[in-house]
Design a protein around this motif. Structure first.
Motif, mmCIF file in Angstrom:
data_model
loop_
_atom_site.group_PDB
_atom_site.id
_atom_site.type_symbol
_atom_site.label_atom_id
_atom_site.label_comp_id
_atom_site.label_asym_id
_atom_site.label_seq_id
_atom_site.Cartn_x
_atom_site.Cartn_y
_atom_site.Cartn_z
ATOM 1 N N SER A 96 0.845 -1.079 -0.138
ATOM 2 C CA SER A 96 -0.040 0.032 0.090
ATOM 3 C C SER A 96 0.968 1.344 0.150
ATOM 4 N N THR A 100 -2.374 5.663 2.456
ATOM 5 C CA THR A 100 -3.571 4.861 2.329
ATOM 6 C C THR A 100 -3.241 3.813 3.761
ATOM 7 N N SER A 128 3.783 4.201 -5.428
ATOM 8 C CA SER A 128 3.238 3.396 -6.199
ATOM 9 C C SER A 128 3.917 2.654 -7.337
ATOM 10 N N PHE A 144 -2.625 -1.524 -2.905
ATOM 11 C CA PHE A 144 -3.269 -0.141 -3.367
ATOM 12 C C PHE A 144 -2.308 0.790 -3.706
ATOM 13 N N MET A 146 -1.892 4.394 -6.601
ATOM 14 C CA MET A 146 -2.814 5.500 -7.328
ATOM 15 C C MET A 146 -3.120 5.124 -8.631
ATOM 16 N N GLU A 162 -9.468 10.528 -3.325
ATOM 17 C CA GLU A 162 -8.977 11.465 -2.297
ATOM 18 C C GLU A 162 -8.806 12.715 -2.840
ATOM 19 N N THR A 263 -7.653 5.891 -5.782
ATOM 20 C CA THR A 263 -6.578 4.805 -5.318
ATOM 21 C C THR A 263 -7.659 3.434 -5.886
#
Length: 298
Positions: A96, A100, A128, A144, A146, A162, A263
């Motif tokens: 993640s 997050t 990410s 998890f 973006m 978000e 996300t």
């Protein structure tokens, strides 16, 4: 060609060193060397170039590594399939983004652990790009990140949205956007962070060149340093809401194309779905899944 030899070869190829492979596998270095020589004799081709910096794959070695990765992965899937039971057990590796993990996932992880105490759940945070690559490399079962993520080997579910805000200290006067950021230091996560890319993209569009960019490894450090007046950052509004109410930091909205992000939870299309993994996905969809989050490639 036995499995142990392939595992030794894979470890040596990935680490670029016989000694590192031995440490990783808890083998004697001589055993690693013997296994590699046996493979080379069996295949009739050298697998590594030996030099004073370690070892490097030959063309034959590169070819074998591709097949070794596939073979060992299939063997691991076979083990999972045979051992899988109606009661969720076994390993599950999830990644993640730091933000997050801090705000959205604690209750999910705690509840899942209570429901599935026999599952060996491991959880890592990172940028990410790093997490996406880890899923592609089978190092993580899912992550998890973006979104959206466009890759032919991945599935994604949209899980939350978000609002990103620019975060500053309360020691300086309020900003009159955005030119006043020219002489401010920008505080970001390491390269590969999507929020970092958003912030720098917005500043570039506005013709603002920050005097300095400082990288940090944790969310708490970034927020603390912003509050102390070291610089500014771009973070989810949900992360800094309480800090803003306490007047520890200030937050400012930015243009929607930079300030609104999604996300997604990603996973490989060909990943074997254990009972532990199926239940984790079920919990994600029950708690977070956004309308239109199909789980199919987008």
């Amino acid at each position: 060609m036995d499995t142990a030899a392939l595992q030794v070869f894979q470890a040596a190829a990935r680490s670029g060193s016989v000694s590192k492979a031995a440490q990783l596998l808890n083998y004697a270095q001589s055993n690693v060397t013997t296994k590699i020589k046996q493979l080379e004799k069996e295949l009739g081709a050298p697998l590594f170039y030996r030099h004073n910096r370690g070892i490097t794959l030959t063309p034959a070695g590169k070819t074998l590594l591709e097949y070794a990765d596939k073979a060992l992965r299939l063997l691991e899937e076979a083990r999972k399939a045979v051992q899988d039971a109606s009661t969720p057990i076994g390993p599950l590796s999830i990644g993640s983004m730091e933000t997050t993990a801090a705000v959205r996932l604690p209750h999910l992880l705690a509840d899942y652990h209570r429901m599935c105490p026999e599952v060996d759940l491991s959880f890592v945070t990172g940028p990410s790009q790093q997490l996406i690559q880890a899923v592609l490399d089978y190092s993580l079962d899912g992550a998890f990140v973006m979104g959206p993520v466009e890759h032919p080997e991945l599935l994604q579910d949209s899980v939350f949205e978000e609002d990103l805000v620019l975060v500053t200290d309360t020691l300086h006067p309020r900003l009159d956007f955005p030119k006043e950021l020219t002489d401010r230091t920008v505080l970001v996560f390491r390269s590969g962070c999507s929020y970092r890319a958003k912030l720098l993209g917005w500043l570039q569009e506005e013709g603002v060149m920050p005097v300095k960019i400082m990288e940090f490894g944790t969310l708490e450090t970034i927020i603390g340093c912003v509050a102390a007046g070291l610089g500014v950052s771009l973070l989810p509004e949900s992360i800094v809401r309480s800090k803003t109410k306490e007047s520890l930091v200030r937050s400012y909205p930015i243009p929607e194309r930079y300030g609104r992000v999604q996300t997604v939870f990603i996973r490989r299309k060909d990943a074997y779905m254990t009972q532990a993994y199926k239940l984790f996905l079920h919990e994600i969809k029950n708690r977070f899944l956004l309308p239109g989050g199909s789980g199919e490639p987008s």
